[in-house]
Design a protein around this motif. Sequence first.
Motif, PDB file in Angstrom:
ATOM      1  N   UNK A 127       5.893   4.036 -12.314  1.00 24.89           N
ATOM      2  CA  UNK A 127       4.905   3.342 -11.477  1.00 24.89           C
ATOM      3  C   UNK A 127       4.434   2.232 -12.254  1.00 24.89           C
ATOM      4  N   UNK A 128       4.488   1.851 -13.405  1.00 26.07           N
ATOM      5  CA  UNK A 128       4.193   0.707 -14.188  1.00 26.07           C
ATOM      6  C   UNK A 128       5.194  -0.336 -13.838  1.00 26.07           C
ATOM      7  N   UNK A 129       6.597   0.019 -13.827  1.00 25.69           N
ATOM      8  CA  UNK A 129       7.523  -0.972 -13.114  1.00 25.69           C
ATOM      9  C   UNK A 129       7.201  -1.344 -11.642  1.00 25.69           C
ATOM     10  N   UNK A 130       7.043  -0.457 -10.787  1.00 28.71           N
ATOM     11  CA  UNK A 130       6.641  -0.557  -9.577  1.00 28.71           C
ATOM     12  C   UNK A 130       5.309  -1.331  -9.374  1.00 28.71           C
ATOM     13  N   UNK A 131       4.533  -1.491 -10.108  1.00 26.36           N
ATOM     14  CA  UNK A 131       3.106  -2.222 -10.193  1.00 26.36           C
ATOM     15  C   UNK A 131       3.532  -3.574 -10.389  1.00 26.36           C
ATOM     16  N   UNK A 132       4.440  -3.943 -11.296  1.00 32.38           N
ATOM     17  CA  UNK A 132       4.952  -5.155 -11.444  1.00 32.38           C
ATOM     18  C   UNK A 132       5.830  -5.953 -10.237  1.00 32.38           C
ATOM     19  N   UNK A 133       6.901  -4.904  -9.873  1.00 36.03           N
ATOM     20  CA  UNK A 133       7.750  -5.396  -8.902  1.00 36.03           C
ATOM     21  C   UNK A 133       7.028  -5.770  -7.455  1.00 36.03           C
ATOM     22  N   UNK A 134       5.932  -4.791  -7.205  1.00 36.89           N
ATOM     23  CA  UNK A 134       5.419  -5.046  -5.846  1.00 36.89           C
ATOM     24  C   UNK A 134       4.412  -6.105  -6.003  1.00 36.89           C
ATOM     25  N   UNK A 165       0.879  -1.188  -0.135  1.00 35.82           N
ATOM     26  CA  UNK A 165       0.062  -0.076  -0.083  1.00 35.82           C
ATOM     27  C   UNK A 165       0.684   1.165   0.073  1.00 35.82           C
ATOM     28  N   UNK A 166       1.935   1.331   0.891  1.00 31.58           N
ATOM     29  CA  UNK A 166       2.848   2.501   0.635  1.00 31.58           C
ATOM     30  C   UNK A 166       3.273   2.619  -0.556  1.00 31.58           C
ATOM     31  N   UNK A 167       3.634   1.686  -1.262  1.00 27.46           N
ATOM     32  CA  UNK A 167       4.507   1.702  -2.553  1.00 27.46           C
ATOM     33  C   UNK A 167       3.256   2.387  -3.722  1.00 27.46           C
ATOM     34  N   UNK A 168       2.246   1.879  -3.515  1.00 29.61           N
ATOM     35  CA  UNK A 168       1.150   2.619  -4.248  1.00 29.61           C
ATOM     36  C   UNK A 168       0.580   3.809  -4.136  1.00 29.61           C
ATOM     37  N   UNK A 169       0.596   4.228  -2.783  1.00 28.53           N
ATOM     38  CA  UNK A 169       0.539   5.630  -2.350  1.00 28.53           C
ATOM     39  C   UNK A 169       1.556   6.715  -2.645  1.00 28.53           C
ATOM     40  N   UNK A 170       2.715   6.195  -2.645  1.00 25.29           N
ATOM     41  CA  UNK A 170       3.965   7.142  -2.797  1.00 25.29           C
ATOM     42  C   UNK A 170       3.982   7.571  -4.306  1.00 25.29           C
ATOM     43  N   UNK A 171       3.845   6.824  -5.280  1.00 24.67           N
ATOM     44  CA  UNK A 171       4.026   7.092  -6.566  1.00 24.67           C
ATOM     45  C   UNK A 171       2.795   7.795  -7.053  1.00 24.67           C
ATOM     46  N   UNK A 172       1.665   7.568  -6.552  1.00 29.92           N
ATOM     47  CA  UNK A 172       0.283   8.319  -6.981  1.00 29.92           C
ATOM     48  C   UNK A 172       0.322   9.879  -6.302  1.00 29.92           C
ATOM     49  N   UNK A 173       0.813   9.953  -5.242  1.00 32.06           N
ATOM     50  CA  UNK A 173       0.825  11.225  -4.422  1.00 32.06           C
ATOM     51  C   UNK A 173       1.830  12.061  -5.288  1.00 32.06           C
ATOM     52  N   UNK A 174       3.044  11.568  -5.548  1.00 34.07           N
ATOM     53  CA  UNK A 174       4.074  12.367  -6.650  1.00 34.07           C
ATOM     54  C   UNK A 174       3.458  12.698  -7.769  1.00 34.07           C
ATOM     55  N   UNK A 175       2.689  11.800  -8.580  1.00 39.65           N
ATOM     56  CA  UNK A 175       2.054  12.242  -9.740  1.00 39.65           C
ATOM     57  C   UNK A 175       1.031  13.500  -9.523  1.00 39.65           C
ATOM     58  N   UNK A 176       0.259  13.141  -8.332  1.00 42.47           N
ATOM     59  CA  UNK A 176      -0.719  14.168  -7.873  1.00 42.47           C
ATOM     60  C   UNK A 176      -0.269  15.633  -7.914  1.00 42.47           C
TER      61      UNK A 176
END
Length: 224
Positions: free
Chosen positions: A201-208, A162-173
């Motif tokens: 973020x696409x790479x993070x989605x796969x890695x996580x 959840x933290x990895x998903x939140x971090x990238x989306x917050x930065x994009x926002x």
Amino acid sequence: MMMNLFSSFDPSTNLGFNLNWFSVVTMLIITPPMFWLIPSRFHFMWMKIIFSLHKEFKTLLGENKTQGSSLIFISLFSMILFSNFIGLFPYIFTSTSHMSMTLSLSLPLWLSFMLYGWLNNTTHMLSHLIPQGTPPVLMPFMVCIETISNLIRPGTLAIRLSANMIAGHLLLTLLGNTGPTMSLLMLNLLIITQILLLTLESAVAVIQSYVFAILSTLYSKEVN
């Protein structure tokens, strides 16, 4: 317009649509046609990924202890991967950014592993509390440390995802909200930065997704 920075992670605020959790089950709707239509390139690519994951999970679990267990972790990987990717689209709720979703995946898995291990392989589970070669003086401390590290495993799995998903989306926002106040030159630079971040973020989605499935596999191996 968002009322605050974290409103993009609230399923009830995106366009006033309160069914954003529906994105979790969208995969169940679009996946079945793959099994009865003529195989496409996407189907061949996805089957190659599945077989590669099965081979790796089988190596981690052991040849004689697989018995279809790898299919559980492949399904887990597929679900998390789909939820992570669909959250990258505009105005779609990212379900894996909520602890209620990630903890619902990690806690039942960990609990089932622990119950199976302590009920069927009690001696084996007790031996894991004291690593090999530990001095007798340090054994009580090692038991406490290993017990605590074992108890926090579902929490670390859930928080990591959840933290990895939140971090990238917050930065994009954050970067996206500064667009209207920028000059044309800075706006072009911002667009390039956003594209690079979206790729990351696409790479993070796969890695996580891969990390969640691999760690679950390793936890499963320890109870056998």
